[in-house]
Design a protein around this motif. Structure first.
Motif, short mmCIF file in Angstrom:
data_model
loop_
_atom_site.label_atom_id
_atom_site.label_comp_id
_atom_site.label_asym_id
_atom_site.label_seq_id
_atom_site.Cartn_x
_atom_site.Cartn_y
_atom_site.Cartn_z
N SER A 228 1.01 -1.23 0.13
CA SER A 228 0.09 -0.01 -0.11
C SER A 228 0.65 1.33 -0.03
CB SER A 228 -0.85 0.14 1.41
OG SER A 228 -0.14 0.05 2.37
N GLY A 229 1.99 1.14 0.34
CA GLY A 229 2.88 2.48 0.40
C GLY A 229 2.66 3.09 1.89
N GLN A 230 1.41 2.67 2.61
CA GLN A 230 0.83 3.23 3.57
C GLN A 230 1.70 2.86 5.01
OE1 GLN A 230 -1.09 6.05 3.78
NE2 GLN A 230 -0.77 5.79 1.63
N VAL A 231 2.43 3.58 5.89
CA VAL A 231 3.25 2.76 7.11
C VAL A 231 1.98 2.62 8.21
CG1 VAL A 231 4.59 3.46 8.95
CG2 VAL A 231 5.03 4.55 6.73
N PRO A 232 2.09 1.38 8.36
CA PRO A 232 1.14 0.72 9.50
C PRO A 232 1.21 1.72 10.55
CG PRO A 232 1.94 -0.80 8.47
CD PRO A 232 2.87 0.31 8.17
N LYS A 233 0.27 1.90 11.65
CA LYS A 233 0.27 2.81 12.86
C LYS A 233 -0.23 1.78 14.15
CE LYS A 233 -0.38 7.26 10.44
NZ LYS A 233 -1.19 8.38 10.59
N ARG A 234 -0.03 2.13 15.30
CA ARG A 234 -0.48 1.65 16.37
C ARG A 234 -2.15 1.62 16.39
NH1 ARG A 234 4.40 3.47 18.03
NH2 ARG A 234 3.28 5.81 18.23
N ALA A 235 -2.61 0.50 16.60
CA ALA A 235 -4.14 0.28 16.54
C ALA A 235 -4.75 -0.27 17.88
CB ALA A 235 -4.44 -0.70 15.23
N GLY A 236 -3.71 -0.10 18.87
CA GLY A 236 -4.27 -0.53 20.17
C GLY A 236 -4.64 -2.28 20.15
N ASN A 237 -5.67 -2.35 20.73
CA ASN A 237 -6.19 -3.80 20.86
C ASN A 237 -7.02 -4.26 19.67
OD1 ASN A 237 -4.88 -5.04 23.18
ND2 ASN A 237 -6.54 -3.41 24.27
N ALA A 238 -7.05 -3.28 18.59
CA ALA A 238 -7.70 -3.58 17.26
C ALA A 238 -6.72 -4.21 16.19
CB ALA A 238 -8.46 -2.58 16.59
#
Length: 403
Positions: A228-238
């Motif tokens: 995707s070219g998108q940097v994954p971010k923190r999603a907590g418990n999701a």
């Protein structure tokens, strides 16, 4: 016969990644000789409290951390920086199938204990080096620690609550996952080299790096970024790729709901009396639910608060919808499934009478794991190893060990 019966391992590791690897090999039946510094031994022997208690309730010298990674091994207290100690290690390496070490890059070369040197006396030797950054690259000479690797390798960038929420920000995992995963990868690599040796008749060198393993274990998050070219971010418990797949607050606590496909989502909607969600094009398919999670999750969160945890868990199980509790570790060992799988055991221990252990998760139909020894006390087997493996007599043993 255990799967690795008759395989000899010379263990020159300490702390966690290396000992985790060699404990796997020991559990599989290999004879693992753990070489430790006289007087102090493996660093983790002192990583407490807590310490194992003796039969009078006093602390022994055995830290719980050390006990977690050194079952089924024999301990040889030996200073291989001396000529006499070095000769012992060379003699043991000549008879070994596998050497595992986690010294700094080049650290063993000055003692003639590097792969190039040992290969000359034992061409069949499989030699595995475990370091923070591997044997090559600009960081090769740096020391590597799990916590640092979790940060450098990207894990902490995707672990923890959203930055804009209370408690948000980078978070490490609750155990040293970089160390543990490196120990597991090293175990697999060694077993592969052992199998290849049947064809070539020769050993080989294995270069394992914590950073490599940390990067590799990001799995779907790596490909989320690459595609995707998108940097994954923190999603907590999701979950980044599945919805609803997260922790939900319920009437008396929290639970994990893990809807893994559209059929399960439809069942869940029927359970919560919201069938209209399945007809909504925004939510009917998982891809839509991921894109529209911000509108869907508040609807579900409101419903989840209306029942108690155990009621939800029973109802979800009856509907074949994956869900589970968030157990504390004492609750883990009280869980009927964990009890049924016999994940806790006791082994005889010379200082404490017995020591608790967590069982290996590897289960074989015909060659089960054999729990032969508790994690050894420092130098517990020194005399036996010198006598049995090298044929030494009492005078030679006394001269080396100072007895």
């Amino acid at each position: 016969m255990a799967p690795l019966a008759n395989i000899r391992v010379l263990d020159l590791t300490r702390v966690l990644a290396g000992p985790w690897c060699t404990q796997n090999l020991a559990d599989l039946g290999a004879d693992v000789i753990k070489v430790e510094r006289p007087g102090t031994g493996d660093d983790t022997r002192g990583w407490g409290p807590p310490y194992l208690k003796d039969q009078q309730g006093a602390d022994t010298s055995e830290a719980a951390y050390y006990l977690s990674a050194n079952r089924n091994k024999r301990s040889l207290a030996l200073d291989f920086t001396t000529d006499a100690g070095r000769e012992v290690v060379l003699a043991l390496a000549a008879k070994a199938d596998i050497v595992v070490e986690n010294y700094k890059v080049g650290g063993l070369k000055k003692y003639g204990l590097d792969y190039a040197s040992l290969k000359q006396i034992n061409p069949r030797l499989i030699y595995c080096s475990i370091t923070g950054f591997g044997q090559t690259g600009p960081y090769a000479t740096r020391p590597g620690y799990d916590y640092i690797i979790q940060g450098m390798g990207g894990l902490m960038s995707i672990t923890g609550e959203h930055d804009d929420l209370p408690g948000g920000g980078p978070q490490k995992a609750g155990v040293a996952v970089s160390d543990l995963m490196t120990g597991m990868y090293a175990s697999v690599a060694i077993l592969a080299a052992l199998n290849e040796r049947h064809s070539s008749g020769l050993g080989q060198y294995i270069d394992m790096a914590l950073l490599d393993c940390q990067v590799a274990m990001l799995a779907n998050q790596n490909l989320n970024y690459m595609t995707s070219g998108q940097v994954p971010k923190r999603a907590g418990n999701a979950h980044q790729n599945l919805v609803p797949y997260q922790v939900f607050e319920v009437e008396d606590g929290h639970l994990i709901l893990a809807v893994g496909n559209d059929t399960q989502f439809a069942s869940f909607c029927r359970l919560i009396n919201m069938p209209e969600l399945v007809e909504d094009e925004r939510y009917r398919k998982n891809a839509g639910r991921v894109v529209n999670r911000d509108s869907l999750i508040p609807l579900l969160a409101s419903v989840m608060k209306t029942r108690r945890r155990d009621t939800w868990l029973a109802d979800l199980e009856a509907s074949n919808i994956p869900a589970g509790p968030i157990n504390t570790i004492d609750q883990v060992y009280a869980d009927p499934q964990v009890i049924a799988r016999q994940m806790k055991l006791e082994l005889p221990h010379p200082a404490a009478g017995t020591t608790p252990m967590t069982a290996s998760p590897m289960r074989f139909s015909d060659t089960p794991i054999q729990y032969r020894n508790a994690p050894p006390m420092l130098g517990q087997h020194s005399e036996d190893i010198l006598r049995e493996e090298l044929g030494w007599g009492d005078e030679q043993i006394a001269a080396l060990l100072g007895k």
